[in-house]
Design an enzyme around this catalytic site. Structure first.
Site, PDB file in Angstrom:
ATOM      1  N   THR A  50       4.918   9.614  -4.197  1.00 49.22           N
ATOM      2  CA  THR A  50       3.467   9.807  -4.275  1.00 49.22           C
ATOM      3  C   THR A  50       3.007  11.083  -3.581  1.00 49.22           C
ATOM      4  O   THR A  50       3.631  11.527  -2.598  1.00 49.22           O
ATOM      5  CB  THR A  50       2.770   8.585  -3.620  1.00 49.22           C
ATOM      6  OG1 THR A  50       1.384   8.879  -3.442  1.00 49.22           O
ATOM      7  CG2 THR A  50       3.349   8.240  -2.249  1.00 49.22           C
ATOM      8  N   ASP A  51       1.898  11.617  -4.048  1.00 48.69           N
ATOM      9  CA  ASP A  51       1.314  12.800  -3.387  1.00 48.69           C
ATOM     10  C   ASP A  51       0.799  12.465  -1.994  1.00 48.69           C
ATOM     11  O   ASP A  51       0.518  13.366  -1.195  1.00 48.69           O
ATOM     12  CB  ASP A  51       0.196  13.412  -4.250  1.00 48.69           C
ATOM     13  CG  ASP A  51      -0.997  12.493  -4.510  1.00 48.69           C
ATOM     14  OD1 ASP A  51      -0.969  11.328  -4.077  1.00 48.69           O
ATOM     15  OD2 ASP A  51      -1.960  12.945  -5.164  1.00 48.69           O
ATOM     16  N   GLU A  52       0.659  11.154  -1.695  1.00 45.78           N
ATOM     17  CA  GLU A  52       0.117  10.768  -0.380  1.00 45.78           C
ATOM     18  C   GLU A  52       1.043  11.138   0.772  1.00 45.78           C
ATOM     19  O   GLU A  52       0.611  11.161   1.917  1.00 45.78           O
ATOM     20  CB  GLU A  52      -0.168   9.264  -0.331  1.00 45.78           C
ATOM     21  CG  GLU A  52      -1.278   8.872  -1.253  1.00 45.78           C
ATOM     22  CD  GLU A  52      -1.977   7.570  -0.892  1.00 45.78           C
ATOM     23  OE1 GLU A  52      -1.800   7.069   0.224  1.00 45.78           O
ATOM     24  OE2 GLU A  52      -2.705   7.071  -1.756  1.00 45.78           O
ATOM     25  N   TYR A  67       1.354   2.831   4.462  1.00 45.93           N
ATOM     26  CA  TYR A  67       1.931   2.923   3.105  1.00 45.93           C
ATOM     27  C   TYR A  67       2.598   4.285   2.880  1.00 45.93           C
ATOM     28  O   TYR A  67       3.766   4.364   2.511  1.00 45.93           O
ATOM     29  CB  TYR A  67       0.840   2.696   2.046  1.00 45.93           C
ATOM     30  CG  TYR A  67       1.205   3.250   0.676  1.00 45.93           C
ATOM     31  CD1 TYR A  67       2.237   2.687  -0.075  1.00 45.93           C
ATOM     32  CD2 TYR A  67       0.554   4.359   0.135  1.00 45.93           C
ATOM     33  CE1 TYR A  67       2.595   3.200  -1.323  1.00 45.93           C
ATOM     34  CE2 TYR A  67       0.897   4.885  -1.103  1.00 45.93           C
ATOM     35  CZ  TYR A  67       1.920   4.296  -1.822  1.00 45.93           C
ATOM     36  OH  TYR A  67       2.288   4.811  -3.049  1.00 45.93           O
ATOM     37  N   LYS A 103       6.546   5.375   2.158  1.00 46.66           N
ATOM     38  CA  LYS A 103       7.028   6.144   1.000  1.00 46.66           C
ATOM     39  C   LYS A 103       7.739   7.421   1.462  1.00 46.66           C
ATOM     40  O   LYS A 103       8.766   7.810   0.897  1.00 46.66           O
ATOM     41  CB  LYS A 103       5.860   6.506   0.070  1.00 46.66           C
ATOM     42  CG  LYS A 103       5.236   5.343  -0.674  1.00 46.66           C
ATOM     43  CD  LYS A 103       6.172   4.658  -1.654  1.00 46.66           C
ATOM     44  CE  LYS A 103       6.516   5.490  -2.878  1.00 46.66           C
ATOM     45  NZ  LYS A 103       7.348   4.725  -3.849  1.00 46.66           N
TER      46      LYS A 103
HETATM   47  P1  NAD Z   1       2.359  -1.863  -8.510  1.00 46.73           P
HETATM   48  O1  NAD Z   1       1.994  -2.441  -7.186  1.00 46.73           O
HETATM   49  O2  NAD Z   1       1.519  -2.151  -9.699  1.00 46.73           O
HETATM   50  O3  NAD Z   1       3.850  -2.309  -8.881  1.00 46.73           O
HETATM   51  C1  NAD Z   1       4.881  -2.423  -7.952  1.00 46.73           C
HETATM   52  C2  NAD Z   1       5.960  -3.306  -8.557  1.00 46.73           C
HETATM   53  O4  NAD Z   1       7.056  -3.371  -7.631  1.00 46.73           O
HETATM   54  C3  NAD Z   1       5.500  -4.765  -8.787  1.00 46.73           C
HETATM   55  O5  NAD Z   1       5.916  -5.189 -10.063  1.00 46.73           O
HETATM   56  C4  NAD Z   1       6.215  -5.552  -7.696  1.00 46.73           C
HETATM   57  O6  NAD Z   1       6.491  -6.891  -8.062  1.00 46.73           O
HETATM   58  C5  NAD Z   1       7.492  -4.730  -7.540  1.00 46.73           C
HETATM   59  N1  NAD Z   1       8.128  -4.911  -6.234  1.00 46.73           N
HETATM   60  C6  NAD Z   1       7.530  -4.871  -5.005  1.00 46.73           C
HETATM   61  N2  NAD Z   1       8.460  -5.090  -4.051  1.00 46.73           N
HETATM   62  C7  NAD Z   1       9.662  -5.257  -4.680  1.00 46.73           C
HETATM   63  C8  NAD Z   1      10.986  -5.502  -4.234  1.00 46.73           C
HETATM   64  N3  NAD Z   1      11.272  -5.617  -2.922  1.00 46.73           N
HETATM   65  N4  NAD Z   1      11.963  -5.603  -5.152  1.00 46.73           N
HETATM   66  C9  NAD Z   1      11.680  -5.495  -6.488  1.00 46.73           C
HETATM   67  N5  NAD Z   1      10.451  -5.280  -6.960  1.00 46.73           N
HETATM   68  C10 NAD Z   1       9.435  -5.151  -6.073  1.00 46.73           C
HETATM   69  O7  NAD Z   1       2.492  -0.318  -8.245  1.00 46.73           O
HETATM   70  P2  NAD Z   1       2.316   0.963  -9.200  1.00 46.73           P
HETATM   71  O8  NAD Z   1       0.955   1.483  -9.017  1.00 46.73           O
HETATM   72  O9  NAD Z   1       2.830   0.661 -10.547  1.00 46.73           O
HETATM   73  O10 NAD Z   1       3.298   1.984  -8.455  1.00 46.73           O
HETATM   74  C11 NAD Z   1       4.656   2.127  -8.868  1.00 46.73           C
HETATM   75  C12 NAD Z   1       5.296   3.243  -8.057  1.00 46.73           C
HETATM   76  O11 NAD Z   1       4.583   4.459  -8.279  1.00 46.73           O
HETATM   77  C13 NAD Z   1       5.255   2.996  -6.551  1.00 46.73           C
HETATM   78  O12 NAD Z   1       6.475   3.416  -6.012  1.00 46.73           O
HETATM   79  C14 NAD Z   1       4.117   3.868  -6.054  1.00 46.73           C
HETATM   80  O13 NAD Z   1       4.342   4.280  -4.730  1.00 46.73           O
HETATM   81  C15 NAD Z   1       4.192   5.011  -7.040  1.00 46.73           C
HETATM   82  N6  NAD Z   1       2.922   5.718  -7.279  1.00 46.73           N
HETATM   83  C16 NAD Z   1       1.793   5.020  -7.655  1.00 46.73           C
HETATM   84  C17 NAD Z   1       0.616   5.726  -7.935  1.00 46.73           C
HETATM   85  C18 NAD Z   1      -0.664   5.015  -8.335  1.00 46.73           C
HETATM   86  O14 NAD Z   1      -1.721   5.659  -8.308  1.00 46.73           O
HETATM   87  N7  NAD Z   1      -0.631   3.755  -8.732  1.00 46.73           N
HETATM   88  C19 NAD Z   1       0.604   7.126  -7.828  1.00 46.73           C
HETATM   89  C20 NAD Z   1       1.774   7.786  -7.437  1.00 46.73           C
HETATM   90  C21 NAD Z   1       2.927   7.069  -7.177  1.00 46.73           C
HETATM   91  O1  DAU Z   2      -2.289   9.322  -4.630  1.00 40.78           O
HETATM   92  C1  DAU Z   2      -1.382   8.377  -5.145  1.00 40.78           C
HETATM   93  C2  DAU Z   2      -1.692   7.036  -4.553  1.00 40.78           C
HETATM   94  O2  DAU Z   2      -2.900   6.617  -5.133  1.00 40.78           O
HETATM   95  C3  DAU Z   2      -0.603   5.999  -4.763  1.00 40.78           C
HETATM   96  O3  DAU Z   2       0.546   6.401  -4.069  1.00 40.78           O
HETATM   97  C4  DAU Z   2      -1.047   4.635  -4.249  1.00 40.78           C
HETATM   98  O4  DAU Z   2      -0.073   3.648  -4.579  1.00 40.78           O
HETATM   99  C5  DAU Z   2      -2.347   4.271  -4.912  1.00 40.78           C
HETATM  100  O5  DAU Z   2      -2.825   3.059  -4.346  1.00 40.78           O
HETATM  101  C6  DAU Z   2      -3.388   5.362  -4.723  1.00 40.78           C
HETATM  102  O6  DAU Z   2      -3.825   5.434  -3.321  1.00 40.78           O
HETATM  103  P1  DAU Z   2      -5.363   5.625  -2.946  1.00 40.78           P
HETATM  104  O7  DAU Z   2      -5.580   5.096  -1.590  1.00 40.78           O
HETATM  105  O8  DAU Z   2      -5.828   7.008  -3.227  1.00 40.78           O
HETATM  106  O9  DAU Z   2      -5.992   4.648  -4.083  1.00 40.78           O
HETATM  107  P2  DAU Z   2      -7.172   3.567  -4.004  1.00 40.78           P
HETATM  108  O10 DAU Z   2      -7.475   3.198  -5.410  1.00 40.78           O
HETATM  109  O11 DAU Z   2      -6.905   2.502  -3.028  1.00 40.78           O
HETATM  110  O12 DAU Z   2      -8.388   4.443  -3.449  1.00 40.78           O
HETATM  111  C7  DAU Z   2      -8.836   5.591  -4.157  1.00 40.78           C
HETATM  112  C8  DAU Z   2     -10.046   6.149  -3.405  1.00 40.78           C
HETATM  113  O13 DAU Z   2     -11.119   5.213  -3.515  1.00 40.78           O
HETATM  114  C9  DAU Z   2      -9.800   6.339  -1.927  1.00 40.78           C
HETATM  115  O14 DAU Z   2     -10.497   7.500  -1.480  1.00 40.78           O
HETATM  116  C10 DAU Z   2     -10.415   5.094  -1.307  1.00 40.78           C
HETATM  117  C11 DAU Z   2     -11.572   4.772  -2.238  1.00 40.78           C
HETATM  118  N1  DAU Z   2     -11.899   3.339  -2.343  1.00 40.78           N
HETATM  119  C12 DAU Z   2     -10.906   2.473  -2.666  1.00 40.78           C
HETATM  120  C13 DAU Z   2     -11.141   1.121  -2.736  1.00 40.78           C
HETATM  121  C14 DAU Z   2     -10.029   0.165  -3.087  1.00 40.78           C
HETATM  122  C15 DAU Z   2     -13.195   2.899  -2.110  1.00 40.78           C
HETATM  123  O15 DAU Z   2     -14.126   3.696  -1.841  1.00 40.78           O
HETATM  124  N2  DAU Z   2     -13.447   1.555  -2.183  1.00 40.78           N
HETATM  125  C16 DAU Z   2     -12.472   0.643  -2.471  1.00 40.78           C
HETATM  126  O16 DAU Z   2     -12.773  -0.570  -2.503  1.00 40.78           O
END
Ligand code: NAD
Ligand code: DAU
Length: 328
Positions: A116-118, A141, A145
Protein backbone atom coordinates in the site's frame (compact mmCIF):
# COMPACT_ATOMS: atom_id res chain seq x y z
CA UNK A 1 -0.62 -20.65 -15.26
CA UNK A 2 -1.64 -22.07 -11.86
CA UNK A 3 -1.69 -19.29 -9.25
CA UNK A 4 -2.27 -19.22 -5.50
CA UNK A 5 -4.24 -16.07 -4.61
CA UNK A 6 -4.12 -15.50 -0.86
CA UNK A 7 -6.84 -13.23 0.53
CA UNK A 8 -8.76 -13.93 -2.69
CA UNK A 9 -12.18 -13.83 -1.02
CA UNK A 10 -11.71 -10.18 0.00
CA UNK A 11 -12.39 -7.05 -2.02
CA UNK A 12 -9.41 -6.66 -4.38
CA UNK A 13 -8.28 -10.31 -4.20
CA UNK A 14 -11.66 -11.59 -5.42
CA UNK A 15 -11.61 -9.26 -8.44
CA UNK A 16 -8.08 -10.46 -9.17
CA UNK A 17 -8.97 -14.16 -8.80
CA UNK A 18 -11.96 -13.74 -11.14
CA UNK A 19 -9.82 -11.84 -13.62
CA UNK A 20 -7.19 -14.62 -13.79
CA UNK A 21 -9.77 -17.42 -13.85
CA UNK A 22 -11.79 -15.84 -16.66
CA UNK A 23 -8.59 -15.62 -18.73
CA UNK A 24 -8.19 -19.42 -18.40
CA UNK A 25 -5.67 -19.63 -15.54
CA UNK A 26 -6.00 -22.20 -12.73
CA UNK A 27 -6.69 -20.28 -9.56
CA UNK A 28 -6.51 -21.52 -5.99
CA UNK A 29 -7.80 -19.03 -3.42
CA UNK A 30 -6.52 -19.46 0.13
CA UNK A 31 -8.47 -17.28 2.55
CA UNK A 32 -9.09 -17.33 6.28
CA UNK A 33 -12.57 -15.85 5.70
CA UNK A 34 -12.21 -13.22 8.39
CA UNK A 35 -14.97 -10.60 8.76
CA UNK A 36 -14.02 -9.09 5.36
CA UNK A 37 -13.56 -12.39 3.49
CA UNK A 38 -16.75 -13.43 1.73
CA UNK A 39 -17.27 -16.48 -0.53
CA UNK A 40 -20.12 -14.54 -2.20
CA UNK A 41 -17.42 -12.33 -3.75
CA UNK A 42 -16.36 -15.37 -5.80
CA UNK A 43 -19.88 -16.49 -6.79
CA UNK A 44 -19.87 -18.09 -10.23
CA UNK A 45 -16.07 -17.96 -10.58
CA UNK A 46 -14.12 -21.05 -11.62
CA UNK A 47 -11.73 -21.03 -8.66
CA UNK A 48 -10.88 -23.47 -5.90
CA UNK A 49 -11.49 -21.91 -2.45
CA UNK A 50 -9.48 -23.22 0.50
CA UNK A 51 -10.38 -21.83 3.94
CA UNK A 52 -7.04 -21.47 5.73
CA UNK A 53 -4.63 -19.06 7.37
CA UNK A 54 -1.50 -17.78 5.59
CA UNK A 55 0.29 -18.11 8.96
CA UNK A 56 -0.15 -21.92 8.73
CA UNK A 57 2.83 -23.32 6.76
CA UNK A 58 1.22 -26.75 6.19
CA UNK A 59 -1.98 -25.22 4.82
CA UNK A 60 0.01 -22.94 2.52
CA UNK A 61 2.09 -25.88 1.24
CA UNK A 62 -1.01 -27.98 0.60
CA UNK A 63 -2.98 -25.25 -1.18
CA UNK A 64 0.05 -24.06 -3.14
CA UNK A 65 1.03 -27.47 -4.52
CA UNK A 66 1.76 -27.11 -8.24
CA UNK A 67 1.36 -23.31 -8.27
CA UNK A 68 3.91 -21.31 -10.25
CA UNK A 69 3.18 -18.10 -8.38
CA UNK A 70 1.55 -16.71 -5.27
CA UNK A 71 -0.08 -13.27 -5.15
CA UNK A 72 -0.62 -12.13 -1.58
CA UNK A 73 -3.68 -9.98 -0.91
CA UNK A 74 -4.29 -11.52 2.53
CA UNK A 75 -4.11 -8.88 5.25
CA UNK A 76 -5.90 -7.08 7.99
CA UNK A 77 -6.64 -3.87 6.11
CA UNK A 78 -8.60 -1.27 8.06
CA UNK A 79 -6.72 1.60 9.73
CA UNK A 80 -9.46 2.32 12.30
CA UNK A 81 -9.57 -1.32 13.44
CA UNK A 82 -5.76 -1.32 13.80
CA UNK A 83 -6.06 1.68 16.16
CA UNK A 84 -8.34 -0.40 18.42
CA UNK A 85 -5.75 -3.23 18.48
CA UNK A 86 -3.03 -4.43 16.13
CA UNK A 87 -2.05 -7.98 17.10
CA UNK A 88 -3.96 -9.59 14.21
CA UNK A 89 -2.41 -7.04 11.86
CA UNK A 90 1.09 -7.98 12.95
CA UNK A 91 0.31 -11.69 12.73
CA UNK A 92 -1.18 -11.70 9.25
CA UNK A 93 0.58 -8.78 7.59
CA UNK A 94 4.09 -9.58 8.90
CA UNK A 95 4.23 -13.22 10.06
CA UNK A 96 1.85 -14.40 7.32
CA UNK A 97 3.99 -12.72 4.67
CA UNK A 98 7.07 -14.40 6.14
CA UNK A 99 5.37 -17.84 5.97
CA UNK A 100 4.51 -17.30 2.29
CA UNK A 101 8.06 -16.16 1.55
CA UNK A 102 9.50 -19.23 3.26
CA UNK A 103 7.27 -21.49 1.18
CA UNK A 104 8.15 -19.55 -2.01
CA UNK A 105 11.86 -19.97 -1.21
CA UNK A 106 11.59 -23.73 -0.68
CA UNK A 107 9.63 -24.24 -3.88
CA UNK A 108 11.22 -21.64 -6.16
CA UNK A 109 7.81 -19.99 -6.52
CA UNK A 110 7.37 -16.38 -7.64
CA UNK A 111 5.64 -14.07 -5.15
CA UNK A 112 3.88 -10.76 -5.59
CA UNK A 113 3.24 -8.87 -2.36
CA UNK A 114 0.27 -6.51 -2.64
CA UNK A 115 1.17 -3.57 -0.44
CA UNK A 116 0.00 0.00 0.00
CA UNK A 117 0.98 3.63 -0.51
CA UNK A 118 0.32 4.10 3.22
CA UNK A 119 3.78 2.71 4.04
CA UNK A 120 5.29 6.04 2.90
CA UNK A 121 3.20 8.00 5.41
CA UNK A 122 1.61 11.26 4.42
CA UNK A 123 3.23 13.50 1.84
CA UNK A 124 3.21 17.29 1.66
CA UNK A 125 1.26 19.06 -1.06
CA UNK A 126 3.05 19.05 -4.41
CA UNK A 127 5.24 15.99 -3.88
CA UNK A 128 4.66 12.28 -4.63
CA UNK A 129 6.16 9.17 -3.07
CA UNK A 130 8.71 7.24 -5.15
CA UNK A 131 9.60 3.59 -4.64
CA UNK A 132 12.99 4.50 -3.12
CA UNK A 133 11.52 6.84 -0.51
CA UNK A 134 11.90 5.91 3.16
CA UNK A 135 9.03 4.14 4.91
CA UNK A 136 7.28 6.34 7.49
CA UNK A 137 4.10 4.49 8.41
CA UNK A 138 1.69 6.36 10.70
CA UNK A 139 -0.83 3.73 11.80
CA UNK A 140 -0.46 0.23 13.28
CA UNK A 141 -1.94 -1.03 9.97
CA UNK A 142 0.61 0.70 7.75
CA UNK A 143 3.45 -0.25 10.13
CA UNK A 144 2.41 -3.91 9.74
CA UNK A 145 2.30 -3.62 5.96
CA UNK A 146 5.74 -1.98 6.02
CA UNK A 147 6.99 -4.93 8.11
CA UNK A 148 5.70 -7.34 5.46
CA UNK A 149 7.39 -5.33 2.69
CA UNK A 150 10.71 -5.42 4.55
CA UNK A 151 10.48 -9.21 4.91
CA UNK A 152 10.02 -9.44 1.12
CA UNK A 153 13.02 -7.20 0.43
CA UNK A 154 15.18 -9.21 2.85
CA UNK A 155 14.09 -12.56 1.34
CA UNK A 156 15.02 -11.40 -2.16
CA UNK A 157 18.43 -10.22 -1.05
CA UNK A 158 19.33 -13.03 1.37
CA UNK A 159 17.78 -16.09 -0.27
CA UNK A 160 17.26 -14.94 -3.86
CA UNK A 161 13.48 -15.36 -3.63
CA UNK A 162 11.78 -14.23 -6.85
CA UNK A 163 9.48 -11.52 -5.51
CA UNK A 164 8.04 -8.07 -6.29
CA UNK A 165 6.00 -5.57 -4.31
CA UNK A 166 3.13 -3.38 -5.50
CA UNK A 167 2.10 -0.30 -3.51
CA UNK A 168 -1.41 0.67 -4.48
CA UNK A 169 -3.40 3.77 -3.62
CA UNK A 170 -6.96 3.93 -2.23
CA UNK A 171 -9.03 1.44 -4.19
CA UNK A 172 -12.79 1.44 -4.78
CA UNK A 173 -15.39 -0.57 -6.66
CA UNK A 174 -17.99 -3.30 -6.13
CA UNK A 175 -17.67 -5.81 -3.24
CA UNK A 176 -15.70 -3.53 -0.89
CA UNK A 177 -16.52 -4.20 2.75
CA UNK A 178 -18.63 -1.27 4.01
CA UNK A 179 -16.13 -0.01 6.60
CA UNK A 180 -13.97 1.99 4.12
CA UNK A 181 -15.11 5.50 3.25
CA UNK A 182 -16.71 4.91 -0.18
CA UNK A 183 -18.85 1.83 0.58
CA UNK A 184 -19.62 3.13 4.11
CA UNK A 185 -20.79 6.54 2.92
CA UNK A 186 -22.63 5.17 -0.13
CA UNK A 187 -24.58 2.56 1.85
CA UNK A 188 -25.28 5.02 4.70
CA UNK A 189 -26.45 7.64 2.20
CA UNK A 190 -28.73 5.11 0.48
CA UNK A 191 -30.26 4.39 3.91
CA UNK A 192 -30.31 8.12 4.83
CA UNK A 193 -27.97 7.41 7.77
CA UNK A 194 -25.31 9.94 8.93
CA UNK A 195 -21.94 10.17 7.14
CA UNK A 196 -19.19 10.52 9.80
CA UNK A 197 -16.55 12.75 8.17
CA UNK A 198 -13.35 12.82 10.24
CA UNK A 199 -11.82 16.16 11.26
CA UNK A 200 -12.05 18.95 8.71
CA UNK A 201 -12.62 16.50 5.84
CA UNK A 202 -9.75 18.01 3.86
CA UNK A 203 -7.55 14.88 3.82
CA UNK A 204 -6.66 13.80 0.30
CA UNK A 205 -6.66 10.30 -1.16
CA UNK A 206 -5.63 9.17 -4.65
CA UNK A 207 -8.47 6.97 -5.98
CA UNK A 208 -7.87 3.86 -8.07
CA UNK A 209 -10.55 1.60 -9.57
CA UNK A 210 -10.28 -2.02 -8.44
CA UNK A 211 -10.00 -3.33 -12.03
CA UNK A 212 -7.09 -0.94 -12.69
CA UNK A 213 -5.44 -2.10 -9.46
CA UNK A 214 -5.84 -5.75 -10.54
CA UNK A 215 -4.46 -5.03 -14.02
CA UNK A 216 -1.39 -3.49 -12.38
CA UNK A 217 -0.83 -6.49 -10.09
CA UNK A 218 -1.18 -8.88 -13.03
CA UNK A 219 1.34 -6.90 -15.07
CA UNK A 220 3.82 -7.01 -12.18
CA UNK A 221 3.18 -10.75 -11.79
CA UNK A 222 4.02 -11.31 -15.45
CA UNK A 223 6.69 -8.68 -16.13
CA UNK A 224 7.97 -7.25 -12.85
CA UNK A 225 11.67 -7.66 -12.11
CA UNK A 226 12.51 -9.55 -8.95
CA UNK A 227 13.31 -7.29 -6.00
CA UNK A 228 11.51 -4.32 -7.56
CA UNK A 229 8.74 -2.24 -6.03
CA UNK A 230 6.01 -0.69 -8.20
CA UNK A 231 3.72 2.14 -7.09
CA UNK A 232 0.15 1.95 -8.40
CA UNK A 233 -1.74 5.24 -8.30
CA UNK A 234 -4.98 6.28 -9.96
CA UNK A 235 -3.79 9.88 -10.29
CA UNK A 236 -7.17 11.09 -8.98
CA UNK A 237 -6.50 13.07 -5.81
CA UNK A 238 -9.69 14.16 -4.08
CA UNK A 239 -10.37 15.70 -0.67
CA UNK A 240 -12.73 13.64 1.50
CA UNK A 241 -15.26 16.48 1.75
CA UNK A 242 -15.48 16.69 -2.08
CA UNK A 243 -15.79 12.92 -2.39
CA UNK A 244 -18.60 13.07 0.21
CA UNK A 245 -20.41 15.80 -1.73
CA UNK A 246 -20.27 13.69 -4.92
CA UNK A 247 -21.63 10.65 -3.06
CA UNK A 248 -24.54 12.75 -1.78
CA UNK A 249 -25.30 13.89 -5.34
CA UNK A 250 -25.11 10.36 -6.74
CA UNK A 251 -27.38 8.93 -4.05
CA UNK A 252 -29.81 11.87 -4.06
CA UNK A 253 -29.17 12.38 -0.33
CA UNK A 254 -29.14 15.66 1.57
CA UNK A 255 -26.02 17.46 2.84
CA UNK A 256 -27.55 17.43 6.37
CA UNK A 257 -26.48 13.76 6.64
CA UNK A 258 -22.83 14.86 6.91
CA UNK A 259 -21.46 14.95 10.48
CA UNK A 260 -18.02 16.40 11.16
CA UNK A 261 -16.79 14.02 13.87
CA UNK A 262 -13.66 13.63 16.01
CA UNK A 263 -10.67 12.89 13.81
CA UNK A 264 -8.82 9.56 13.40
CA UNK A 265 -5.70 9.62 15.66
CA UNK A 266 -2.52 9.98 13.60
CA UNK A 267 -4.63 10.66 10.50
CA UNK A 268 -2.47 10.96 7.37
CA UNK A 269 -3.26 14.18 5.55
CA UNK A 270 -2.43 13.16 2.02
CA UNK A 271 -1.15 10.23 -0.02
CA UNK A 272 0.21 10.60 -3.51
CA UNK A 273 2.36 8.14 -5.43
CA UNK A 274 4.49 8.53 -8.49
CA UNK A 275 3.48 5.54 -10.66
CA UNK A 276 5.78 6.32 -13.60
CA UNK A 277 7.86 3.17 -13.05
CA UNK A 278 4.80 0.96 -13.59
CA UNK A 279 3.63 3.11 -16.48
CA UNK A 280 7.03 2.29 -18.03
CA UNK A 281 6.01 -1.40 -17.96
CA UNK A 282 2.89 -0.49 -19.97
CA UNK A 283 0.19 0.11 -17.29
CA UNK A 284 -2.15 3.02 -17.10
CA UNK A 285 -5.48 3.41 -15.31
CA UNK A 286 -8.39 2.87 -17.69
CA UNK A 287 -11.23 4.09 -15.48
CA UNK A 288 -11.67 7.70 -14.37
CA UNK A 289 -13.32 8.36 -11.02
CA UNK A 290 -15.97 10.39 -12.90
CA UNK A 291 -17.14 7.09 -14.48
CA UNK A 292 -16.07 4.58 -11.83
CA UNK A 293 -17.78 6.27 -8.87
CA UNK A 294 -21.29 6.48 -10.43
CA UNK A 295 -20.94 2.83 -11.55
CA UNK A 296 -19.89 1.84 -8.05
CA UNK A 297 -22.80 3.71 -6.44
CA UNK A 298 -25.14 1.96 -8.90
CA UNK A 299 -23.65 -1.40 -7.90
CA UNK A 300 -24.37 -0.77 -4.19
CA UNK A 301 -27.87 0.49 -5.06
CA UNK A 302 -28.55 -2.71 -7.04
CA UNK A 303 -26.88 -5.17 -4.67
CA UNK A 304 -28.44 -4.64 -1.27
CA UNK A 305 -28.54 -8.42 -0.89
CA UNK A 306 -24.71 -8.33 -0.79
CA UNK A 307 -24.26 -5.60 1.86
CA UNK A 308 -27.39 -5.65 4.01
CA UNK A 309 -26.52 -8.99 5.69
CA UNK A 310 -22.99 -7.68 6.38
CA UNK A 311 -24.23 -4.48 8.00
CA UNK A 312 -26.67 -6.29 10.26
CA UNK A 313 -24.18 -8.86 11.62
CA UNK A 314 -20.95 -8.49 13.71
CA UNK A 315 -20.44 -5.25 11.83
CA UNK A 316 -22.91 -3.54 14.21
CA UNK A 317 -20.57 -4.10 17.19
CA UNK A 318 -17.65 -2.58 15.30
CA UNK A 319 -19.80 0.34 14.13
CA UNK A 320 -20.91 1.11 17.69
CA UNK A 321 -17.32 1.00 18.96
CA UNK A 322 -16.02 3.24 16.19
CA UNK A 323 -18.86 5.73 15.79
CA UNK A 324 -21.34 5.80 18.69
CA UNK A 325 -19.41 8.43 20.70
CA UNK A 326 -18.40 10.31 17.56
CA UNK A 327 -21.98 10.54 16.36
CA UNK A 328 -23.31 11.20 19.87
P1 NAD B 1 -10.06 -6.96 2.42
O1 NAD B 1 -10.04 -6.69 3.88
O2 NAD B 1 -11.31 -6.76 1.64
O3 NAD B 1 -9.58 -8.46 2.16
C1 NAD B 1 -8.59 -9.11 2.89
C2 NAD B 1 -8.76 -10.61 2.70
O4 NAD B 1 -7.70 -11.27 3.40
C3 NAD B 1 -10.08 -11.15 3.29
O5 NAD B 1 -10.68 -12.03 2.37
C4 NAD B 1 -9.64 -11.90 4.54
O6 NAD B 1 -10.49 -12.98 4.88
C5 NAD B 1 -8.25 -12.38 4.12
N1 NAD B 1 -7.37 -12.66 5.25
C6 NAD B 1 -7.15 -11.88 6.35
N2 NAD B 1 -6.28 -12.49 7.17
C7 NAD B 1 -5.93 -13.68 6.58
C8 NAD B 1 -5.06 -14.74 6.94
N3 NAD B 1 -4.35 -14.71 8.08
N4 NAD B 1 -4.94 -15.78 6.09
C9 NAD B 1 -5.66 -15.82 4.93
N5 NAD B 1 -6.50 -14.85 4.55
C10 NAD B 1 -6.64 -13.78 5.36
O7 NAD B 1 -8.87 -6.10 1.85
P2 NAD B 1 -8.60 -5.45 0.40
O8 NAD B 1 -9.03 -4.04 0.45
O9 NAD B 1 -9.09 -6.35 -0.66
O10 NAD B 1 -7.00 -5.43 0.41
C11 NAD B 1 -6.26 -6.50 -0.17
C12 NAD B 1 -4.78 -6.16 -0.12
O11 NAD B 1 -4.55 -4.95 -0.84
C13 NAD B 1 -4.27 -5.90 1.30
O12 NAD B 1 -3.00 -6.48 1.41
C14 NAD B 1 -4.19 -4.39 1.41
O13 NAD B 1 -3.18 -4.01 2.31
C15 NAD B 1 -3.87 -4.02 -0.02
N6 NAD B 1 -4.32 -2.68 -0.43
C16 NAD B 1 -5.64 -2.30 -0.27
C17 NAD B 1 -6.04 -1.05 -0.74
C18 NAD B 1 -7.47 -0.57 -0.57
O14 NAD B 1 -7.71 0.64 -0.76
N7 NAD B 1 -8.44 -1.42 -0.28
C19 NAD B 1 -5.11 -0.20 -1.35
C20 NAD B 1 -3.79 -0.63 -1.49
C21 NAD B 1 -3.41 -1.88 -1.03
O1 DAU C 1 -4.04 4.10 0.60
C1 DAU C 1 -4.32 2.72 0.53
C2 DAU C 1 -5.09 2.32 1.75
O2 DAU C 1 -6.37 2.88 1.61
C3 DAU C 1 -5.17 0.82 1.97
O3 DAU C 1 -3.88 0.33 2.23
C4 DAU C 1 -6.08 0.50 3.15
O4 DAU C 1 -6.25 -0.91 3.26
C5 DAU C 1 -7.42 1.14 2.92
O5 DAU C 1 -8.23 0.94 4.07
C6 DAU C 1 -7.28 2.63 2.65
O6 DAU C 1 -6.87 3.35 3.86
P1 DAU C 1 -7.53 4.74 4.26
O7 DAU C 1 -7.37 4.93 5.71
O8 DAU C 1 -7.06 5.84 3.37
O9 DAU C 1 -9.06 4.39 3.85
P2 DAU C 1 -10.44 4.69 4.60
O10 DAU C 1 -11.51 4.37 3.62
O11 DAU C 1 -10.51 4.10 5.94
O12 DAU C 1 -10.38 6.28 4.77
C7 DAU C 1 -10.26 7.12 3.63
C8 DAU C 1 -10.31 8.57 4.13
O13 DAU C 1 -11.62 8.83 4.63
C9 DAU C 1 -9.35 8.85 5.27
O14 DAU C 1 -8.84 10.17 5.14
C10 DAU C 1 -10.24 8.75 6.50
C11 DAU C 1 -11.59 9.24 6.00
N1 DAU C 1 -12.75 8.63 6.67
C12 DAU C 1 -12.84 7.28 6.72
C13 DAU C 1 -13.88 6.66 7.37
C14 DAU C 1 -13.96 5.15 7.43
C15 DAU C 1 -13.73 9.44 7.24
O15 DAU C 1 -13.68 10.69 7.17
N2 DAU C 1 -14.78 8.83 7.89
C16 DAU C 1 -14.88 7.47 7.99
O16 DAU C 1 -15.86 6.99 8.62
Amino acid sequence: MRVLVTGGAGFIGSHFAKRLASAGNDVVVLDKLTYSGNPANLAGAKVELVEADICDPAAVAAAGKGCEAVVNFAAETHVDRSIHGASEFIETDVLGTYVLLDWARENGTRLVQVSTDEVYGDVPEGSSSCEVDPLRPSSPYSASKAGGDLQVIAAVRTYGVDACITRGSNTYGPNQYPEKIIPLFVTNALDREPLPLYGDGRQTRDWLHVEDHCAAVELVLRKGASGEIYNVGGGEEVENRDLTRTILELTGADESLVRHVVDRPGHDRRYSVDASKLRGLGWEPARALADGLPETVAWYRDNRDWWEPIKSGDYRAYYEKQYSERLG
